[in-house]
Design a protein around this motif. Structure first.
Motif, PDB file in Angstrom:
ATOM      1  N   TRP A 196      13.141   7.855 -16.124  1.00 35.68           N
ATOM      2  CA  TRP A 196      12.508   7.905 -14.802  1.00 35.68           C
ATOM      3  C   TRP A 196      11.211   7.112 -14.769  1.00 35.68           C
ATOM      4  N   ILE A 197      10.439   7.181 -15.844  1.00 35.00           N
ATOM      5  CA  ILE A 197       9.139   6.517 -15.887  1.00 35.00           C
ATOM      6  C   ILE A 197       9.276   5.006 -15.692  1.00 35.00           C
ATOM      7  N   TYR A 198      10.334   4.411 -16.218  1.00 39.05           N
ATOM      8  CA  TYR A 198      10.525   2.970 -16.069  1.00 39.05           C
ATOM      9  C   TYR A 198      10.723   2.593 -14.602  1.00 39.05           C
ATOM     10  N   TRP A 199      11.522   3.381 -13.904  1.00 32.36           N
ATOM     11  CA  TRP A 199      11.748   3.135 -12.483  1.00 32.36           C
ATOM     12  C   TRP A 199      10.465   3.363 -11.677  1.00 32.36           C
ATOM     13  N   ASP A 200       9.718   4.409 -12.022  1.00 31.37           N
ATOM     14  CA  ASP A 200       8.468   4.710 -11.322  1.00 31.37           C
ATOM     15  C   ASP A 200       7.436   3.603 -11.530  1.00 31.37           C
ATOM     16  N   VAL A 201       7.318   3.112 -12.750  1.00 37.97           N
ATOM     17  CA  VAL A 201       6.362   2.039 -13.040  1.00 37.97           C
ATOM     18  C   VAL A 201       6.800   0.740 -12.355  1.00 37.97           C
ATOM     19  N   ALA A 202       8.096   0.445 -12.370  1.00 36.88           N
ATOM     20  CA  ALA A 202       8.589  -0.760 -11.682  1.00 36.88           C
ATOM     21  C   ALA A 202       8.286  -0.687 -10.181  1.00 36.88           C
ATOM     22  N   PHE A 203       8.415   0.498  -9.601  1.00 32.89           N
ATOM     23  CA  PHE A 203       8.103   0.701  -8.184  1.00 32.89           C
ATOM     24  C   PHE A 203       6.628   0.400  -7.916  1.00 32.89           C
ATOM     25  N   LEU A 204       5.745   0.860  -8.811  1.00 29.84           N
ATOM     26  CA  LEU A 204       4.311   0.583  -8.677  1.00 29.84           C
ATOM     27  C   LEU A 204       4.014  -0.903  -8.825  1.00 29.84           C
ATOM     28  N   ILE A 210       0.840  -1.199   0.000  1.00 33.19           N
ATOM     29  CA  ILE A 210       0.000   0.000   0.000  1.00 33.19           C
ATOM     30  C   ILE A 210       0.873   1.247   0.000  1.00 33.19           C
ATOM     31  N   PHE A 211       1.918   1.238   0.829  1.00 30.20           N
ATOM     32  CA  PHE A 211       2.830   2.385   0.867  1.00 30.20           C
ATOM     33  C   PHE A 211       3.377   2.659  -0.534  1.00 30.20           C
ATOM     34  N   ASN A 212       3.926   1.627  -1.181  1.00 31.94           N
ATOM     35  CA  ASN A 212       4.544   1.826  -2.494  1.00 31.94           C
ATOM     36  C   ASN A 212       3.542   2.316  -3.530  1.00 31.94           C
ATOM     37  N   VAL A 213       2.352   1.734  -3.533  1.00 29.50           N
ATOM     38  CA  VAL A 213       1.355   2.122  -4.537  1.00 29.50           C
ATOM     39  C   VAL A 213       0.893   3.557  -4.310  1.00 29.50           C
ATOM     40  N   VAL A 214       0.546   3.887  -3.077  1.00 22.53           N
ATOM     41  CA  VAL A 214       0.061   5.249  -2.792  1.00 22.53           C
ATOM     42  C   VAL A 214       1.169   6.268  -2.992  1.00 22.53           C
ATOM     43  N   GLU A 215       2.341   6.013  -2.429  1.00 18.43           N
ATOM     44  CA  GLU A 215       3.455   6.950  -2.564  1.00 18.43           C
ATOM     45  C   GLU A 215       3.852   7.092  -4.026  1.00 18.43           C
ATOM     46  N   GLY A 216       3.860   5.974  -4.755  1.00 18.94           N
ATOM     47  CA  GLY A 216       4.227   6.019  -6.168  1.00 18.94           C
ATOM     48  C   GLY A 216       3.238   6.818  -7.001  1.00 18.94           C
ATOM     49  N   ILE A 217       1.951   6.599  -6.765  1.00 24.40           N
ATOM     50  CA  ILE A 217       0.938   7.329  -7.539  1.00 24.40           C
ATOM     51  C   ILE A 217       0.936   8.809  -7.167  1.00 24.40           C
TER      52      ILE A 217
END
Length: 170
Positions: A132-140, A105-112
């Motif tokens: 950057w987008i690739y890293w952000d999407v991988a985090f999600l 939940i932390f990763n999804v909310v913080e990422g979005i």
């Protein structure tokens, strides 16, 4: 004296809060401090390229850590208060599942919110900006996988708890 199966519950909120706190600690310690890929506001006009900006980001990182500390402390308090009750049912599977859900939940909310909606920072700002987008999407994706995996494990643990409660009551 047997306890009613409805009275035997695992404090799901405690595990989720612990997971939220651990997710925040991982993000802040590993990504902000050790790898120094980003700070709280490095993409919001305060890149860590001057002492003044670095001081602001360090303060914001500290406030972020304080909030994750509060999540963790409240989770521990709920777990401790529940564990002191005579009807408490301990389940390592449910604890792990709820912590995993909270971390996800932390990763999804913080990422979005921080990466996509507000653009405060991105997961890895040390790579070219078009990556950057690739890293952000991988985090999600990582967060969603933890959330889904934790939820599936939680459902399995709840089924096992119900089966055990039926066994105990018979």
């Amino acid at each position: 004296m047997a306890t009613n199966s409805e009275d035997r519950h695992f404090p799901t909120a405690a595990g989720i809060l612990l997971g939220l706190g651990l997710g925040g600690f991982f993000d802040g310690i590993v990504l902000h401090q050790i790898l120094q890929w980003h700070h709280m506001a490095t993409s919001a006009g305060y890149p860590a390229d001057s002492l003044e900006n670095l001081k602001l980001n360090t303060l914001l990182d500290g406030l972020f850590h304080a909030s994750t500390y509060i999540f963790t402390a409240v989770g521990l308090l709920i777990l401790w208060r529940t564990a002191r009750k005579p009807h408490f049912w301990w389940s390592p599977k449910l604890l792990f599942a709820t912590i995993l859900m909270g971390f996800g939940i932390f990763n999804v909310v913080e990422g979005i919110v921080d990466h996509h909606l507000l653009g405060l920072h991105h997961v890895n700002e040390t790579v070219p900006q078009d990556q950057w987008i690739y890293w952000d999407v991988a985090f999600l994706i990582w967060g969603a996988a933890m959330l889904i995996g934790g939820w599936l494990l939680w459902k399995q643990g709840k089924r096992e708890a119900r089966a055990e409660a039926r066994y105990i009551s018979n």
